[in-house]
Write a protein that holds these residues in place. Structure first.
Motif, PDB file in Angstrom:
ATOM      1  N   ALA A  50       0.828  -1.206   0.000  1.00  0.00           N
ATOM      2  CA  ALA A  50       0.000   0.000   0.000  1.00  0.00           C
ATOM      3  C   ALA A  50       0.864   1.259   0.000  1.00  0.00           C
ATOM      4  CB  ALA A  50      -0.950  -0.010   1.191  1.00  0.00           C
ATOM      5  N   GLY A  51       1.957   1.258   0.767  1.00  0.00           N
ATOM      6  CA  GLY A  51       2.837   2.415   0.819  1.00  0.00           C
ATOM      7  C   GLY A  51       3.484   2.729  -0.522  1.00  0.00           C
ATOM      8  N   ILE A  52       3.867   1.685  -1.236  1.00  0.00           N
ATOM      9  CA  ILE A  52       4.460   1.872  -2.568  1.00  0.00           C
ATOM     10  C   ILE A  52       3.413   2.441  -3.519  1.00  0.00           C
ATOM     11  CG2 ILE A  52       5.458   0.666  -4.560  1.00  0.00           C
ATOM     12  CD1 ILE A  52       7.400   0.879  -2.221  1.00  0.00           C
ATOM     13  N   LYS A  53       2.193   1.898  -3.447  1.00  0.00           N
ATOM     14  CA  LYS A  53       1.122   2.411  -4.312  1.00  0.00           C
ATOM     15  C   LYS A  53       0.833   3.879  -3.998  1.00  0.00           C
ATOM     16  CE  LYS A  53      -1.345  -1.341  -6.314  1.00  0.00           C
ATOM     17  NZ  LYS A  53      -2.637  -1.748  -6.806  1.00  0.00           N
ATOM     18  N   ALA A  54       0.916   4.265  -2.743  1.00  0.00           N
ATOM     19  CA  ALA A  54       0.692   5.669  -2.377  1.00  0.00           C
ATOM     20  C   ALA A  54       1.765   6.559  -2.999  1.00  0.00           C
ATOM     21  CB  ALA A  54       0.669   5.826  -0.867  1.00  0.00           C
ATOM     22  N   GLN A  55       3.020   6.113  -2.967  1.00  0.00           N
ATOM     23  CA  GLN A  55       4.104   6.877  -3.587  1.00  0.00           C
ATOM     24  C   GLN A  55       3.915   6.950  -5.103  1.00  0.00           C
ATOM     25  OE1 GLN A  55       7.687   4.922  -2.301  1.00  0.00           O
ATOM     26  NE2 GLN A  55       7.591   5.795  -0.253  1.00  0.00           N
ATOM     27  N   MET A  56       3.511   5.822  -5.694  1.00  0.00           N
ATOM     28  CA  MET A  56       3.265   5.808  -7.137  1.00  0.00           C
ATOM     29  C   MET A  56       2.128   6.763  -7.487  1.00  0.00           C
ATOM     30  SD  MET A  56       3.471   1.731  -7.776  1.00  0.00           S
ATOM     31  CE  MET A  56       4.627   1.186  -9.006  1.00  0.00           C
ATOM     32  N   SER A  57       1.076   6.756  -6.685  1.00  0.00           N
ATOM     33  CA  SER A  57      -0.063   7.630  -6.921  1.00  0.00           C
ATOM     34  C   SER A  57       0.355   9.090  -6.885  1.00  0.00           C
ATOM     35  CB  SER A  57      -1.154   7.361  -5.878  1.00  0.00           C
ATOM     36  OG  SER A  57      -2.232   8.244  -6.048  1.00  0.00           O
ATOM     37  N   SER A  58       1.200   9.428  -5.936  1.00  0.00           N
ATOM     38  CA  SER A  58       1.689  10.802  -5.817  1.00  0.00           C
ATOM     39  C   SER A  58       2.455  11.211  -7.079  1.00  0.00           C
ATOM     40  CB  SER A  58       2.574  10.918  -4.580  1.00  0.00           C
ATOM     41  OG  SER A  58       3.118  12.202  -4.486  1.00  0.00           O
ATOM     42  N   ALA A  59       3.310  10.339  -7.571  1.00  0.00           N
ATOM     43  CA  ALA A  59       4.075  10.636  -8.791  1.00  0.00           C
ATOM     44  C   ALA A  59       3.145  10.774  -9.992  1.00  0.00           C
ATOM     45  CB  ALA A  59       5.114   9.542  -9.035  1.00  0.00           C
ATOM     46  N   ILE A  60       2.170   9.890 -10.092  1.00  0.00           N
ATOM     47  CA  ILE A  60       1.227   9.940 -11.211  1.00  0.00           C
ATOM     48  C   ILE A  60       0.434  11.242 -11.176  1.00  0.00           C
ATOM     49  CG2 ILE A  60      -0.877   8.874 -12.135  1.00  0.00           C
ATOM     50  CD1 ILE A  60       0.385   6.133 -11.286  1.00  0.00           C
ATOM     51  N   LYS A  61       0.029  11.671  -9.986  1.00  0.00           N
ATOM     52  CA  LYS A  61      -0.696  12.941  -9.857  1.00  0.00           C
ATOM     53  C   LYS A  61       0.154  14.127 -10.306  1.00  0.00           C
ATOM     54  CE  LYS A  61      -3.871  11.505  -6.253  1.00  0.00           C
ATOM     55  NZ  LYS A  61      -4.162  11.486  -4.822  1.00  0.00           N
ATOM     56  N   ARG A  62       1.468  13.989 -10.203  1.00  0.00           N
ATOM     57  CA  ARG A  62       2.381  15.044 -10.676  1.00  0.00           C
ATOM     58  C   ARG A  62       2.662  14.905 -12.173  1.00  0.00           C
ATOM     59  NH1 ARG A  62       5.309  13.194  -6.275  1.00  0.00           N
ATOM     60  NH2 ARG A  62       7.072  12.667  -7.612  1.00  0.00           N
ATOM     61  N   ILE A  66       4.497   6.041 -14.252  1.00  0.00           N
ATOM     62  CA  ILE A  66       5.173   5.057 -13.410  1.00  0.00           C
ATOM     63  C   ILE A  66       4.863   3.670 -13.952  1.00  0.00           C
ATOM     64  CG2 ILE A  66       5.268   4.091 -11.067  1.00  0.00           C
ATOM     65  CD1 ILE A  66       6.412   6.915 -11.278  1.00  0.00           C
ATOM     66  N   ALA A  67       5.814   2.774 -13.865  1.00  0.00           N
ATOM     67  CA  ALA A  67       5.592   1.396 -14.299  1.00  0.00           C
ATOM     68  C   ALA A  67       5.947   0.447 -13.164  1.00  0.00           C
ATOM     69  CB  ALA A  67       6.438   1.073 -15.524  1.00  0.00           C
ATOM     70  N   GLY A  68       4.943  -0.196 -12.612  1.00  0.00           N
ATOM     71  CA  GLY A  68       5.169  -1.230 -11.616  1.00  0.00           C
ATOM     72  C   GLY A  68       5.493  -2.545 -12.306  1.00  0.00           C
ATOM     73  N   PRO A  69       5.772  -3.589 -11.534  1.00  0.00           N
ATOM     74  CA  PRO A  69       6.089  -4.893 -12.123  1.00  0.00           C
ATOM     75  C   PRO A  69       4.963  -5.395 -13.030  1.00  0.00           C
ATOM     76  CG  PRO A  69       6.478  -4.902  -9.753  1.00  0.00           C
ATOM     77  CD  PRO A  69       5.789  -3.611 -10.077  1.00  0.00           C
ATOM     78  N   GLY A  70       5.301  -5.708 -14.246  1.00  0.00           N
ATOM     79  CA  GLY A  70       4.341  -6.277 -15.187  1.00  0.00           C
ATOM     80  C   GLY A  70       3.388  -5.284 -15.831  1.00  0.00           C
ATOM     81  N   TRP A  71       3.504  -4.015 -15.500  1.00  0.00           N
ATOM     82  CA  TRP A  71       2.554  -3.041 -16.028  1.00  0.00           C
ATOM     83  C   TRP A  71       2.702  -2.840 -17.536  1.00  0.00           C
ATOM     84  CZ3 TRP A  71       1.696   1.704 -12.339  1.00  0.00           C
ATOM     85  CH2 TRP A  71       1.291   1.245 -11.098  1.00  0.00           C
TER      86      TRP A  71
END
Length: 164
Positions: A50-62, A66-71
């Motif tokens: 969940a913490g990683i997704k929160a950081q990813m969400s913040s970057a995406i909002k900016r 972002i590409a997570g595993p398998g995305w």
């Protein structure tokens, strides 16, 4: 003068986002990569903290793709089947309205889980490849296209054995 500075900062940020998109999302335009990032953040194929997704969400909002595993491979396979990020989101929104107990073929049965991570749901091209055609060409609404796709796939998923 400050307007020039802001324009320069925006230009730098935009070029940096394009560079990151090219590195993490080869073969995708930066705007499309960002849109896939937004969708796959919520419907990732692999489990994530969940913490990683929160950081990813913040970057995406900016505006940073972002590409997570398998995305990227998921987006590429889905795109090859006719999905756009909007169609992919529509499919997964519709799946949430169909109880996984209704179909053996429901992908909720095959979620990737790992400890306390948020589960991931893999994209299965062999299952979903006809969905965009049903929705866009044949005129089924999203729920009907999803239900029909799951129904057609039922024979591929054996019934669970009972203990009786």
């Amino acid at each position: 003068m400050s307007a020039d500075f802001n324009d320069s900062a925006d230009s730098h940020s935009h070029s940096e986002n394009r560079r990151r998109a090219a590195e993490q999302w080869p073969g995708f335009e930066p705007e499309v990569a960002l849109h896939w990032s937004k969708v796959l953040l919520h419907h990732s194929p692999d489990p994530q903290r969940a913490g990683i997704k929160a950081q990813m969400s913040s970057a995406i909002k900016r505006g940073i793709p972002i590409a997570g595993p398998g995305w990227v491979s998921t987006a590429d396979a889905a795109r090859s089947d006719g999905f756009t990020p909007v169609l992919y989101q529509t499919l997964f929104d519709t799946l949430q309205s169909i109880p996984r107990t209704a179909f053996r073929s429901h992908p909720g049965h095959r979620q990737n889980r790992h400890g306390t991570y948020l589960p991931g749901t893999p994209y299965e091209s062999e299952l979903w490849c006809d969905w965009p055609k049903l929705f866009l060409v044949e005129g089924f609404d999203a729920h009907a296209a999803t239900t029909l796709t799951l129904l057609r796939a039922e024979p591929k998923f054996p019934r669970p054995r009972s203990n009786n």
